[in-house]
Design an enzyme around this catalytic site. Structure first.
Site, PDB file in Angstrom:
ATOM      1  N   GLU A   7       3.505  -4.545  12.527  1.00 27.56           N
ATOM      2  CA  GLU A   7       2.561  -3.448  12.280  1.00 27.56           C
ATOM      3  C   GLU A   7       1.473  -4.025  11.390  1.00 27.56           C
ATOM      4  O   GLU A   7       1.691  -4.252  10.199  1.00 27.56           O
ATOM      5  CB  GLU A   7       3.259  -2.282  11.573  1.00 27.56           C
ATOM      6  CG  GLU A   7       4.434  -1.686  12.314  1.00 27.56           C
ATOM      7  CD  GLU A   7       4.046  -0.936  13.571  1.00 27.56           C
ATOM      8  OE1 GLU A   7       2.835  -0.693  13.791  1.00 27.56           O
ATOM      9  OE2 GLU A   7       4.957  -0.608  14.348  1.00 27.56           O
ATOM     10  N   CYS A  20      -3.381   1.400   6.628  1.00 27.40           N
ATOM     11  CA  CYS A  20      -3.800   0.767   7.878  1.00 27.40           C
ATOM     12  C   CYS A  20      -4.450   1.777   8.817  1.00 27.40           C
ATOM     13  O   CYS A  20      -5.246   1.416   9.671  1.00 27.40           O
ATOM     14  CB  CYS A  20      -2.617   0.080   8.547  1.00 27.40           C
ATOM     15  SG  CYS A  20      -1.218   1.171   8.814  1.00 27.40           S
ATOM     16  N   ASN A  79       0.813  -1.223   0.000  1.00 26.01           N
ATOM     17  CA  ASN A  79       0.000   0.000   0.000  1.00 26.01           C
ATOM     18  C   ASN A  79       0.849   1.276   0.000  1.00 26.01           C
ATOM     19  O   ASN A  79       0.490   2.263  -0.612  1.00 26.01           O
ATOM     20  CB  ASN A  79      -1.002  -0.014   1.161  1.00 26.01           C
ATOM     21  CG  ASN A  79      -0.337  -0.161   2.511  1.00 26.01           C
ATOM     22  OD1 ASN A  79       0.756  -0.711   2.618  1.00 26.01           O
ATOM     23  ND2 ASN A  79      -0.981   0.331   3.541  1.00 26.01           N
ATOM     24  N   GLU A 122       7.328   1.492  16.366  1.00 25.29           N
ATOM     25  CA  GLU A 122       8.459   2.016  15.607  1.00 25.29           C
ATOM     26  C   GLU A 122       8.328   3.537  15.612  1.00 25.29           C
ATOM     27  O   GLU A 122       7.316   4.086  16.038  1.00 25.29           O
ATOM     28  CB  GLU A 122       8.490   1.420  14.200  1.00 25.29           C
ATOM     29  CG  GLU A 122       8.745  -0.092  14.245  1.00 25.29           C
ATOM     30  CD  GLU A 122       8.989  -0.767  12.888  1.00 25.29           C
ATOM     31  OE1 GLU A 122       8.980  -0.088  11.856  1.00 25.29           O
ATOM     32  OE2 GLU A 122       9.184  -1.996  12.888  1.00 25.29           O
TER      33      GLU A 122
END
Ligand code: TXE
Length: 479
Positions: A247, A281, A149, A460
């Site tokens: 993630e 996301c 993405n 992160e």
């Protein structure tokens, strides 16, 4: 049509099997490249190269590594337009987004982590009879697995801190968007990285990706992708005692209160819902709106969504591009059918637009708003990862928070209100890793990025990335 090879020890090499995979442009379905279809033996070669390069790279000074990151940023910046074209073609995303978000962010990632390691500090703890000091050491060979993405944006988000802290890297980009990863490998070589410091293996997740996660010499895995894949990656890495950052997906709420700045909230909800065709996301795929303004808000929201310009991603005026693949469009369409079956109303979108002969085979789908669903419906709680937003009404702050928290995911939320007290209370009560108030996707690269529940493990960003990509060693000296 290009052939994209693996990049191992600064050499372009085909897969040992000699096999290739097609890479298709989402907007036209044309094959635009083929990539090496790598397996365990190719991953072994890449990891071996990274392992050979690791000791010398770990001995370089922080300044040398920071300078390399700056040099990479310079080349990325110089090639911004080319890279944006590549990314737009490969991912079906709009050229405007690629030029203003994806590639500038790749540049910033390298610049940011160059600065971060230059200014990094570790601790010193004094005792009456001893002195402790803490050293930061690279892990060794790290594996980076990235999705389709935000291809270069996310790969550089991992590669920059990994290299800056002195690790050598093997990355496995998504097989659906390999182009800019190959370009990055070239750029890193051009910027002066020694052979073996950055390696790239193309191929399928279940083959090359799985082999990377399982390889005994890869000591850390940073993965961004789907939640189901994340669980598999986590199981394989965890049983081998690897450091792990996951993630994963999200089903994020946009909470709109009656006291919000109305125009700002409508614009924010549209941007949160449909940026990158809803394939981020962090996208706000469920809008929770206070009942007293729900009718007016929903009308304005639907009107704005229906007016989004979908079409040729290379046209700078296009606002919504293609979905990543035909399989993904079919998945989104199944959710539109499910929304109907669950009793929802499709307020706009959901059809395949006619964009002319050139895009007849492209994976386009008109942006969708669904109303009338319970916030517990499957359409409103499962990650769709496409241009679908469901709208739900609430009466009280508590009800809004309960609705927002009623999903398996816990990545992000945005809250739209002019009441400061409400903003603080609601932000504190939301079960997510990140909350925006009166904004969405505003990013300071120092802040922790990540989610809870099914959205992942670890953080992160800023010092959190430095911590992840290094091992701390305490030295205690008796005085
Ligand atoms: O992602 P995958 P997919 C979500 C979104 C989407 C769903 C599936 O809901 O519809 O995930 O997307 C590699 N071992 N997100 O199937 O499979 C793979 O090759 C090691 C959210 O395209 O997770 C690719 O490089 N690696 C997300 C990467 O994992 C494996 C972004 C991601 O692919 C592997 C993308 C394996 N066994 C999708 N299997 C986000 N968090 O932003 C696959 N891969």
């Amino acid at each position: 049509m290009r052939d994209l090879y693996n990049f191992i020890d600064s050499q372009h090499v085909p897969a040992r099997s000699g096999q290739w995979l097609d890479d298709r442009a989402p907007a036209t379905d044309a094959v635009i490249a083929r990539i090496a279809r790598s397996g365990a033996e190719d991953v072994n070669d890449a990891v071996a190269a990274a392992k050979r390069a690791a000791p010398a790279w770990a001995r370089t000074s922080t300044a040398e590594r920071a300078d390399l990151c700056d040099a990479i940023a310079d080349v990325l910046d110089k090639r911004l337009d080319d890279l944006a074209d590549l990314e737009s073609r490969d991912a079906g995303k709009t050229i405007t987004q690629a030029r203003t978000i994806d590639i500038p962010r790749a540049v910033r990632n390298f610049r940011f982590f160059a600065g971060a390691v230059r200014h990094d500090e570790t601790g010193c703890h004094e005792m009456s009879d001893a002195l402790n000091y803490t050293l930061r050491r690279p892990i060794g060979v790290v594996g980076l697995i990235t999705p389709w993405n935000l291809p270069l944006y996310l790969l550089t988000w991992k590669a920059a801190p990994a290299l800056a802290t002195g690790n050598t890297v093997v990355c496995k980009p998504s097989e659906l968007t390999p182009m800019t990863a190959s370009a990055l490998a070239e750029i890193i070589r051009e910027a002066g990285a020694p052979p073996g410091v950055f390696n790239l293996v193309h191929g399928l997740g279940g083959e090359a990706g799985q082999a990377l996660v399982e390889h005994p010499d890869v000591r850390a895995i940073s993965f961004t992708g789907g939640t189901a894949t994340g669980a598999r990656v986590g199981a394989a890495a965890g049983s081998r005692y690897k450091k792990l950052s996951l993630e994963l997906g999200g089903k994020n709420s946009t909470l709109v209160f009656a006291d919000a700045d109305f125009e700002m909230a409508v614009a924010g909800a549209v941007r949160a819902g449909f940026t990158n065709t809803g394939q981020v996301c962090l996208c706000g795929s469920r809008v929770l709106v206070e009942r007293s303004i729900a009718k007016r808000f929903t009308e304005a929201f639907v009107a704005r969504v229906a007016a989004l310009r979908m079409g040729d991603p290379s046209d700078p005026t296009t606002e919504v591009g293609a979905l990543i693949s035909s399989a993904h469009r079919e998945k989104v369409e199944r959710y539109v059918s499910l929304a109907r079956a669950e009793g929802g109303t499709i307020a706009c979108g959901g059809t395949r637009p006619d964009l002319g002969a050139r895009f007849a085979n492209g994976n386009f789908l008109a942006p969708i708003v669904v109303t009338g669903l319970a916030s517990t419906a499957r359409t409103a709680t499962e990650e769709i990862f496409g241009p679908v937003v469901t709208v739900h009404e609430f009466d009280t702050d508590d009800e809004a928070v309960t609705m927002a928290n009623g999903v398996d995911y816990g990545l992000a939320a945005s809250v739209w209100t002019t009441n400061l007290k409400r903003a603080h209370h609601v932000a504190a009560a939301l079960e997510v890793g990140m909350v925006w108030v009166n904004d969405w996707l505003k990013r300071d690269l120092r802040v922790p990025f990540g989610g809870i529940k099914a959205s992942g493990v670890g953080r992160e960003g800023g010092r959190h990335s430095l911590e992840f990509f290094s091992e701390l060693k305490n030295v205690c000296i008796a005085l």
